[in-house]
Scaffold this motif. Structure first.
Motif, mmCIF file in Angstrom:
data_model
loop_
_atom_site.group_PDB
_atom_site.id
_atom_site.type_symbol
_atom_site.label_atom_id
_atom_site.label_comp_id
_atom_site.label_asym_id
_atom_site.label_seq_id
_atom_site.Cartn_x
_atom_site.Cartn_y
_atom_site.Cartn_z
ATOM 1 N N LEU A 198 0.798 -1.224 0.000
ATOM 2 C CA LEU A 198 0.000 0.000 0.000
ATOM 3 C C LEU A 198 0.831 1.275 0.000
ATOM 4 C CD1 LEU A 198 -2.954 -0.821 2.422
ATOM 5 C CD2 LEU A 198 -3.011 -0.622 -0.056
ATOM 6 N N GLN A 199 1.859 1.340 0.842
ATOM 7 C CA GLN A 199 2.583 2.598 0.986
ATOM 8 C C GLN A 199 3.372 2.967 -0.264
ATOM 9 O OE1 GLN A 199 4.376 1.970 5.067
ATOM 10 N NE2 GLN A 199 3.958 4.139 5.167
ATOM 11 N N THR A 200 3.779 1.965 -1.035
ATOM 12 C CA THR A 200 4.535 2.255 -2.249
ATOM 13 C C THR A 200 3.617 2.568 -3.421
ATOM 14 O OG1 THR A 200 6.277 0.763 -1.534
ATOM 15 C CG2 THR A 200 6.265 1.379 -3.846
ATOM 16 N N LEU A 201 2.614 1.717 -3.627
ATOM 17 C CA LEU A 201 1.775 1.842 -4.810
ATOM 18 C C LEU A 201 0.435 2.492 -4.515
ATOM 19 C CD1 LEU A 201 2.709 0.950 -7.582
ATOM 20 C CD2 LEU A 201 1.243 -1.050 -7.399
ATOM 21 N N GLY A 202 -0.054 2.338 -3.279
ATOM 22 C CA GLY A 202 -1.379 2.847 -2.961
ATOM 23 C C GLY A 202 -2.436 1.824 -3.321
ATOM 24 N N ASN A 203 -3.558 1.839 -2.585
ATOM 25 C CA ASN A 203 -4.535 0.777 -2.814
ATOM 26 C C ASN A 203 -5.371 0.983 -4.066
ATOM 27 O OD1 ASN A 203 -6.342 2.774 -2.018
ATOM 28 N ND2 ASN A 203 -7.533 1.420 -0.720
ATOM 29 N N VAL A 204 -5.265 2.151 -4.703
ATOM 30 C CA VAL A 204 -5.962 2.341 -5.975
ATOM 31 C C VAL A 204 -5.305 1.502 -7.067
ATOM 32 C CG1 VAL A 204 -6.465 4.018 -7.791
ATOM 33 C CG2 VAL A 204 -6.831 4.639 -5.411
ATOM 34 N N LEU A 205 -3.986 1.326 -6.987
ATOM 35 C CA LEU A 205 -3.244 0.649 -8.042
ATOM 36 C C LEU A 205 -2.665 -0.691 -7.624
ATOM 37 C CD1 LEU A 205 -1.290 3.782 -9.357
ATOM 38 C CD2 LEU A 205 -3.316 2.750 -10.365
ATOM 39 N N VAL A 206 -2.804 -1.070 -6.366
ATOM 40 C CA VAL A 206 -2.125 -2.271 -5.885
ATOM 41 C C VAL A 206 -2.650 -3.537 -6.559
ATOM 42 C CG1 VAL A 206 -3.665 -2.779 -3.945
ATOM 43 C CG2 VAL A 206 -1.234 -3.369 -3.797
ATOM 44 N N LEU A 207 -3.892 -3.514 -7.030
ATOM 45 C CA LEU A 207 -4.442 -4.679 -7.723
ATOM 46 C C LEU A 207 -3.583 -5.045 -8.935
ATOM 47 C CD1 LEU A 207 -6.745 -6.748 -8.025
ATOM 48 C CD2 LEU A 207 -7.961 -5.062 -9.411
ATOM 49 N N ALA A 208 -2.961 -4.027 -9.555
ATOM 50 C CA ALA A 208 -2.128 -4.284 -10.732
ATOM 51 C C ALA A 208 -0.970 -5.218 -10.402
ATOM 52 C CB ALA A 208 -1.589 -2.963 -11.285
ATOM 53 N N LEU A 209 -0.394 -5.098 -9.204
ATOM 54 C CA LEU A 209 0.718 -5.959 -8.804
ATOM 55 C C LEU A 209 0.289 -7.416 -8.715
ATOM 56 C CD1 LEU A 209 2.778 -4.164 -5.996
ATOM 57 C CD2 LEU A 209 3.581 -4.894 -8.230
ATOM 58 N N LEU A 210 -0.959 -7.645 -8.321
ATOM 59 C CA LEU A 210 -1.453 -9.003 -8.204
ATOM 60 C C LEU A 210 -1.791 -9.606 -9.561
ATOM 61 C CD1 LEU A 210 -3.893 -8.768 -5.152
ATOM 62 C CD2 LEU A 210 -1.859 -10.201 -5.289
ATOM 63 N N VAL A 211 -2.298 -8.783 -10.472
ATOM 64 C CA VAL A 211 -2.884 -9.311 -11.700
ATOM 65 C C VAL A 211 -1.946 -9.289 -12.901
ATOM 66 C CG1 VAL A 211 -4.767 -9.031 -13.359
ATOM 67 C CG2 VAL A 211 -5.178 -8.668 -10.914
ATOM 68 N N ILE A 212 -1.268 -8.159 -13.140
ATOM 69 C CA ILE A 212 -0.524 -8.007 -14.391
ATOM 70 C C ILE A 212 0.655 -8.975 -14.508
ATOM 71 C CG2 ILE A 212 0.771 -6.409 -15.850
ATOM 72 C CD1 ILE A 212 -0.934 -4.138 -14.743
ATOM 73 N N PRO A 213 1.555 -9.075 -13.508
ATOM 74 C CA PRO A 213 2.665 -10.021 -13.650
ATOM 75 C C PRO A 213 2.197 -11.463 -13.832
ATOM 76 C CG PRO A 213 3.126 -8.463 -11.893
ATOM 77 C CD PRO A 213 1.695 -8.276 -12.264
ATOM 78 N N ALA A 214 1.190 -11.867 -13.047
ATOM 79 C CA ALA A 214 0.684 -13.237 -13.152
ATOM 80 C C ALA A 214 0.023 -13.476 -14.506
ATOM 81 C CB ALA A 214 -0.309 -13.517 -12.023
ATOM 82 N N SER A 215 -0.668 -12.476 -15.027
ATOM 83 C CA SER A 215 -1.312 -12.618 -16.336
ATOM 84 C C SER A 215 -0.266 -12.713 -17.443
ATOM 85 C CB SER A 215 -2.240 -11.426 -16.592
ATOM 86 O OG SER A 215 -3.281 -11.384 -15.632
ATOM 87 N N ALA A 216 0.795 -11.915 -17.340
ATOM 88 C CA ALA A 216 1.881 -11.996 -18.319
ATOM 89 C C ALA A 216 2.539 -13.369 -18.261
ATOM 90 C CB ALA A 216 2.911 -10.903 -18.052
ATOM 91 N N ALA A 217 2.710 -13.873 -17.037
ATOM 92 C CA ALA A 217 3.308 -15.193 -16.871
ATOM 93 C C ALA A 217 2.428 -16.278 -17.470
ATOM 94 C CB ALA A 217 3.546 -15.469 -15.385
ATOM 95 N N ARG A 218 1.125 -16.110 -17.328
ATOM 96 C CA ARG A 218 0.213 -17.126 -17.878
ATOM 97 C C ARG A 218 0.260 -17.147 -19.405
ATOM 98 N NH1 ARG A 218 -5.740 -18.606 -15.506
ATOM 99 N NH2 ARG A 218 -5.896 -20.616 -16.558
ATOM 100 N N LEU A 219 0.507 -15.987 -20.007
ATOM 101 C CA LEU A 219 0.630 -15.931 -21.458
ATOM 102 C C LEU A 219 1.843 -16.716 -21.955
ATOM 103 C CD1 LEU A 219 -0.137 -12.210 -22.436
ATOM 104 C CD2 LEU A 219 -1.509 -14.226 -22.974
ATOM 105 N N LEU A 220 2.951 -16.593 -21.237
ATOM 106 C CA LEU A 220 4.215 -17.121 -21.732
ATOM 107 C C LEU A 220 4.628 -18.463 -21.136
ATOM 108 C CD1 LEU A 220 6.366 -13.843 -21.795
ATOM 109 C CD2 LEU A 220 5.013 -14.856 -23.645
ATOM 110 N N CYS A 221 4.032 -18.835 -20.012
ATOM 111 C CA CYS A 221 4.483 -20.049 -19.311
ATOM 112 C C CYS A 221 3.439 -21.155 -19.415
ATOM 113 C CB CYS A 221 4.769 -19.735 -17.846
ATOM 114 S SG CYS A 221 5.981 -18.415 -17.603
ATOM 115 N N SER A 222 3.905 -22.360 -19.595
ATOM 116 C CA SER A 222 3.004 -23.499 -19.777
ATOM 117 C C SER A 222 2.710 -24.251 -18.484
ATOM 118 C CB SER A 222 3.602 -24.472 -20.801
ATOM 119 O OG SER A 222 4.902 -24.885 -20.395
ATOM 120 N N THR A 223 3.480 -24.000 -17.443
ATOM 121 C CA THR A 223 3.260 -24.686 -16.168
ATOM 122 C C THR A 223 3.205 -23.675 -15.033
ATOM 123 O OG1 THR A 223 5.629 -25.000 -15.723
ATOM 124 C CG2 THR A 223 4.503 -26.719 -17.019
#
Length: 280
Positions: A198-223
């Motif tokens: 929260l203190q770094t990103l703020g709770n308005v944008l913190v959802l992005a940390l949970l979703v974007i990296p994992a979604s990118a990983a799902r695109l490129l990774c098979s396991t």
């Protein structure tokens, strides 16, 4: 313009120690949310991240009124909400996203009400809405590191069980797995990972940390193991680049980090699309 070399020099400047703390905080947050986010995306429970991020408001307000730790207050409120969501979601007549929506709305409304009764609270709320790299202390970083270590340890110990519940709840229940306890465990880890970001990103944008990296990983990774290795690395790289760009151009840190992650996600999508085109 501040070059990457200038940025590295600034990191060694004793008058800019807050920048080092900010870097440590975004790296820790990216590592934890990258792993937790893989479970969130795999389970299709993206909304829980947003709900938890907003459900911390009552705890923040109460902590402020009592003169306590805002992080601890937000953590308590978020965990209470997460446990309630896990318990009520066991009823098969209610879908998980419906229960999340109910408690998200209720906790956020309670937080707004408490905020309105607490004069002088707006400044602290703004920091938690949009993040504040200047406000990060050494104690905050140490606290985040402790939480991060515990989260990663817990997820490692219960990895197979959590994945089993995410893939097929009924089969997991038939095998004798404690589905409710595992739901609570996952929701609590999501809550803690959100609060330490929260203190770094703020709770308005913190959802992005949970979703974007994992979604990118799902695109490129098979396991799943590859996803859980790629997502934290993706988050760390994007966070560090975003921190540099925000420092170089005097822009909001949270917003720039999220935009950097979106750019990285688009690059992953384009690379995957080009690969499919070549295979055809």
């Amino acid at each position: 313009m501040i070059t990457p070399l200038d940025f590295l020099t600034d990191l060694t400047n004793p008058n800019l120690t807050f920048l080092v703390r900010a870097l440590a905080a975004v790296v820790l947050a990216s590592l934890v949310t990258g792993v937790v986010g893989c479970h969130v995306v795999l389970r299709g429970m993206v909304f829980i991240g947003d709900a938890v991020a907003h459900s911390v408001f009552p705890g923040l307000a109460v902590a402020f009124v009592l003169g306590g730790s805002l992080v601890f207050g937000g953590l308590v409120a978020g965990i209470i909400t997460a446990v309630l969501v896990a318990v009520f979601s066991q009823n098969r007549k209610l879908k998980e996203d419906s229960v999340i929506g109910i408690f998200f709305a209720g906790s956020f409304a309670l937080g707004i009400t408490i905020v309105s009764l607490a004069p002088g609270y707006s400044g602290s709320v703004q920091d938690f809405l949009f993040g504040s790299i200047v406000g990060i202390s050494g104690a905050d970083v140490a606290q985040a590191a402790g939480f991060a270590a515990v989260i990663l340890l817990v997820l490692g110990l219960f990895h197979k069980e959590l994945v089993a519940v995410s893939l097929d709840r009924e089969s997991a229940r038939a095998c004798g797995l404690p589905v409710l306890a595992l739901d609570v465990l996952l929701y609590v880890t999501v809550t803690v990972s959100v609060v330490i970001s929260l203190q770094t990103l703020g709770n308005v944008l913190v959802l992005a940390l949970l979703v974007i990296p994992a979604s990118a990983a799902r695109l490129l990774c098979s396991t799943l193991p590859r996803m859980m290795a790629f997502a934290p690395m993706f988050g760390v790289v994007c966070s560090v680049v975003g921190l540099y760009l925000s420092w170089a151009f005097n822009l909001p840190t949270g917003g720039v980090i999220v935009l950097t992650m979106i750019a990285g996600f688009l690059l992953c999508w384009v690379s995957l699309s080009l690969k499919h085109m070549r295979e055809r």
